[in-house]
Design an enzyme around this catalytic site. Structure first.
Site, PDB file in Angstrom:
ATOM      1  N   ALA A 135       0.805  -1.221   0.000  1.00 54.41           N
ATOM      2  CA  ALA A 135       0.000   0.000   0.000  1.00 54.41           C
ATOM      3  C   ALA A 135       0.841   1.276   0.000  1.00 54.41           C
ATOM      4  O   ALA A 135       0.299   2.375   0.064  1.00 54.41           O
ATOM      5  CB  ALA A 135      -0.921  -0.011   1.221  1.00 54.41           C
ATOM      6  N   HIS A 228      -1.282   7.040   3.964  1.00 53.31           N
ATOM      7  CA  HIS A 228       0.042   6.747   4.523  1.00 53.31           C
ATOM      8  C   HIS A 228       0.984   7.868   4.097  1.00 53.31           C
ATOM      9  O   HIS A 228       1.145   8.115   2.893  1.00 53.31           O
ATOM     10  CB  HIS A 228       0.589   5.418   3.996  1.00 53.31           C
ATOM     11  CG  HIS A 228      -0.285   4.249   4.317  1.00 53.31           C
ATOM     12  ND1 HIS A 228      -0.467   3.775   5.605  1.00 53.31           N
ATOM     13  CD2 HIS A 228      -1.033   3.456   3.524  1.00 53.31           C
ATOM     14  CE1 HIS A 228      -1.287   2.742   5.581  1.00 53.31           C
ATOM     15  NE2 HIS A 228      -1.656   2.532   4.329  1.00 53.31           N
TER      16      HIS A 228
HETATM   17  N1  NAD Z   1       2.018  -6.633   1.853  1.00 53.65           N
HETATM   18  C1  NAD Z   1       0.867  -5.991   1.671  1.00 53.65           C
HETATM   19  O1  NAD Z   1       0.819  -4.854   1.278  1.00 53.65           O
HETATM   20  C2  NAD Z   1      -0.429  -6.703   1.936  1.00 53.65           C
HETATM   21  C3  NAD Z   1      -1.633  -6.200   1.450  1.00 53.65           C
HETATM   22  C4  NAD Z   1      -2.802  -6.927   1.686  1.00 53.65           C
HETATM   23  C5  NAD Z   1      -2.768  -8.101   2.413  1.00 53.65           C
HETATM   24  N2  NAD Z   1      -1.569  -8.533   2.893  1.00 53.65           N
HETATM   25  C6  NAD Z   1      -1.459  -9.759   3.669  1.00 53.65           C
HETATM   26  O2  NAD Z   1      -1.712 -10.847   2.798  1.00 53.65           O
HETATM   27  C7  NAD Z   1      -2.315 -11.905   3.557  1.00 53.65           C
HETATM   28  C8  NAD Z   1      -3.626 -12.314   2.859  1.00 53.65           C
HETATM   29  O3  NAD Z   1      -4.524 -11.217   2.918  1.00 53.65           O
HETATM   30  P1  NAD Z   1      -6.038 -11.400   2.492  1.00 53.65           P
HETATM   31  O4  NAD Z   1      -6.688 -10.085   2.680  1.00 53.65           O
HETATM   32  O5  NAD Z   1      -6.097 -12.059   1.163  1.00 53.65           O
HETATM   33  O6  NAD Z   1      -6.554 -12.412   3.629  1.00 53.65           O
HETATM   34  P2  NAD Z   1      -7.813 -13.388   3.523  1.00 53.65           P
HETATM   35  O7  NAD Z   1      -8.159 -13.730   4.936  1.00 53.65           O
HETATM   36  O8  NAD Z   1      -8.860 -12.809   2.648  1.00 53.65           O
HETATM   37  O9  NAD Z   1      -7.232 -14.695   2.789  1.00 53.65           O
HETATM   38  C9  NAD Z   1      -6.300 -15.568   3.393  1.00 53.65           C
HETATM   39  C10 NAD Z   1      -6.531 -16.956   2.781  1.00 53.65           C
HETATM   40  O10 NAD Z   1      -5.500 -17.821   3.246  1.00 53.65           O
HETATM   41  C11 NAD Z   1      -6.085 -19.080   3.531  1.00 53.65           C
HETATM   42  N3  NAD Z   1      -5.233 -19.823   4.468  1.00 53.65           N
HETATM   43  C12 NAD Z   1      -5.123 -19.684   5.808  1.00 53.65           C
HETATM   44  N4  NAD Z   1      -4.254 -20.581   6.313  1.00 53.65           N
HETATM   45  C13 NAD Z   1      -3.808 -21.303   5.257  1.00 53.65           C
HETATM   46  C14 NAD Z   1      -2.898 -22.390   5.135  1.00 53.65           C
HETATM   47  N5  NAD Z   1      -2.277 -22.922   6.199  1.00 53.65           N
HETATM   48  N6  NAD Z   1      -2.670 -22.912   3.902  1.00 53.65           N
HETATM   49  C15 NAD Z   1      -3.313 -22.407   2.813  1.00 53.65           C
HETATM   50  N7  NAD Z   1      -4.191 -21.378   2.869  1.00 53.65           N
HETATM   51  C16 NAD Z   1      -4.429 -20.830   4.080  1.00 53.65           C
HETATM   52  C17 NAD Z   1      -7.449 -18.733   4.116  1.00 53.65           C
HETATM   53  O11 NAD Z   1      -8.327 -19.845   4.073  1.00 53.65           O
HETATM   54  C18 NAD Z   1      -7.868 -17.586   3.211  1.00 53.65           C
HETATM   55  O12 NAD Z   1      -8.579 -18.025   2.075  1.00 53.65           O
HETATM   56  C19 NAD Z   1      -2.545 -11.364   4.982  1.00 53.65           C
HETATM   57  O13 NAD Z   1      -1.481 -11.773   5.822  1.00 53.65           O
HETATM   58  C20 NAD Z   1      -2.487  -9.858   4.786  1.00 53.65           C
HETATM   59  O14 NAD Z   1      -2.052  -9.180   5.963  1.00 53.65           O
HETATM   60  C21 NAD Z   1      -0.417  -7.870   2.649  1.00 53.65           C
END
Ligand code: NAD
Length: 277
Positions: A135, A228
């Site tokens: 972001a 941000h």
């Molecule tokens: N770096 C960035 O800028 C940024 C931006 C957005 C999200 N994120 C991160 O990315 C990650 C995903 O975000 P999201 O919004 O898609 O979350 P989300 O909750 O929508 O999706 C996560 C998915 O992972 C699956 N999951 C959980 N444990 C698992 C496992 N052991 N094996 C396989 N799948 C598994 C869940 O069932 C779910 O479908 C989070 O940690 C979030 O903080 C990072």
């Protein structure tokens, strides 16, 4: 370019997590928006939406229930879109096999010694770890500036109280004006504000580290975007950058820029021309 050469340059990737971020990335790859990237298999512990399942099936992309299941496919890059716990569990598994890793749950890397440990493993195995800007921006400028020394890096995140969620010991009910709800090191911010964990973590890793990176969190009822602001100062001079992010209209849990930053990073990994960085 002859077809065979093109096929040789195609990067076979696996995806862990088909939630908000993972489904966006999967769809962009399946739509052919990222030349040279082919989704070979995906893993999620929960079944995806029926629409996504249908799309995966129509592209003959198998779905497995654990990241270990991805080990059966000839992958060169795995994209983690699950959670911090999964990063800690799966990173060694893939890096040990010489598979590159793109990590979305960057917050995992500023806790304990996970980051130096994984960086050493990648070095040993000759593979790479990719962390998208997510972001924020200016991560490239910050890393360049760091080469001659940084004096301070401050991240100010401004959000509507309803986007901040519950904060221990702070009541935001009926808030009429902007209020600073946290001012301290990134190391503590990532624990107190899990929603901001990735931005603060990425900035820390690129710059001064989680103890010396200062984070301010402002609850502001007057804003409806996630804002941000980054200030950095060092031998190079100084910079200020401000990002006012809208959520992704298709996946309101994540900002559109975060989603696009992964696509942009994947394009750069495979691209012949690299701009910035
Ligand atoms: N770096 C960035 O800028 C940024 C931006 C957005 C999200 N994120 C991160 O990315 C990650 C995903 O975000 P999201 O919004 O898609 O979350 P989300 O909750 O929508 O999706 C996560 C998915 O992972 C699956 N999951 C959980 N444990 C698992 C496992 N052991 N094996 C396989 N799948 C598994 C869940 O069932 C779910 O479908 C989070 O940690 C979030 O903080 C990072």
């Amino acid at each position: 370019m002859p077809e065979k050469e093109l096929a040789d340059r195609t990067l076979p990737v696996g995806l862990i997590g088909l939630g908000s971020m993972g489904s966006f990335v999967a769809r962009e790859i399946m739509k052919g928006e990222i030349p040279g990237i082919r989704l070979i298999a995906a893993a999620d512990i929960r079944p995806p939406s029926s629409d996504l399942l249908e799309e995966l099936q129509s592209h003959s992309i198998p779905l497995v229930q654990s990241f270990e299941g991805l080990g059966n496919y000839p992958l060169r890059l795995v994209i983690e879109c699950a959670n911090q716990k999964v990063v800690a569990e799966c990173a060694d598994f893939f890096l040990s096999q010489g598979v590159d890793l793109l990590i979305m749950s960057v917050g995992a890397l500023v806790q304990g010694n996970l980051f130096p440990r994984l960086a050493a493993r990648a070095e040993e195995k000759g593979c790479r770890i990719f962390l998208p800007s997510g972001a924020i921006g200016a991560v490239d400028a910050l890393q360049a500036a760091k080469l001659r020394g940084l004096d301070e890096v401050i991240l100010t995140t401004r959000k509507n109280p309803r986007s901040l969620g519950k904060i221990e010991g702070v009541s935001l009910e009926g808030l009429k004006e902007a209020k600073v709800v946290y001012d301290g090191p990134a190391s503590e911010a990532v624990v107190k504000f899990p929603q901001n964990v990735n931005v603060a973590a990425t900035l820390s890793l690129a710059g001064l580290g989680p103890e010396k990176t200062r984070v301010r969190v402002v609850a502001d009822p007057g804003v409806d975007q996630n804002i941000h602001e980054i200030h950095a100062r060092g031998a190079f001079g100084s910079f200020e950058i401000r990002l006012a992010n809208w959520p992704n209209p298709d996946n309101p849990k994540t900002s559109l820029l975060s989603c696009l930053s992964v696509v942009s990073l994947l394009k750069r990994i495979q691209g012949s021309v690299q701009i910035g960085g």
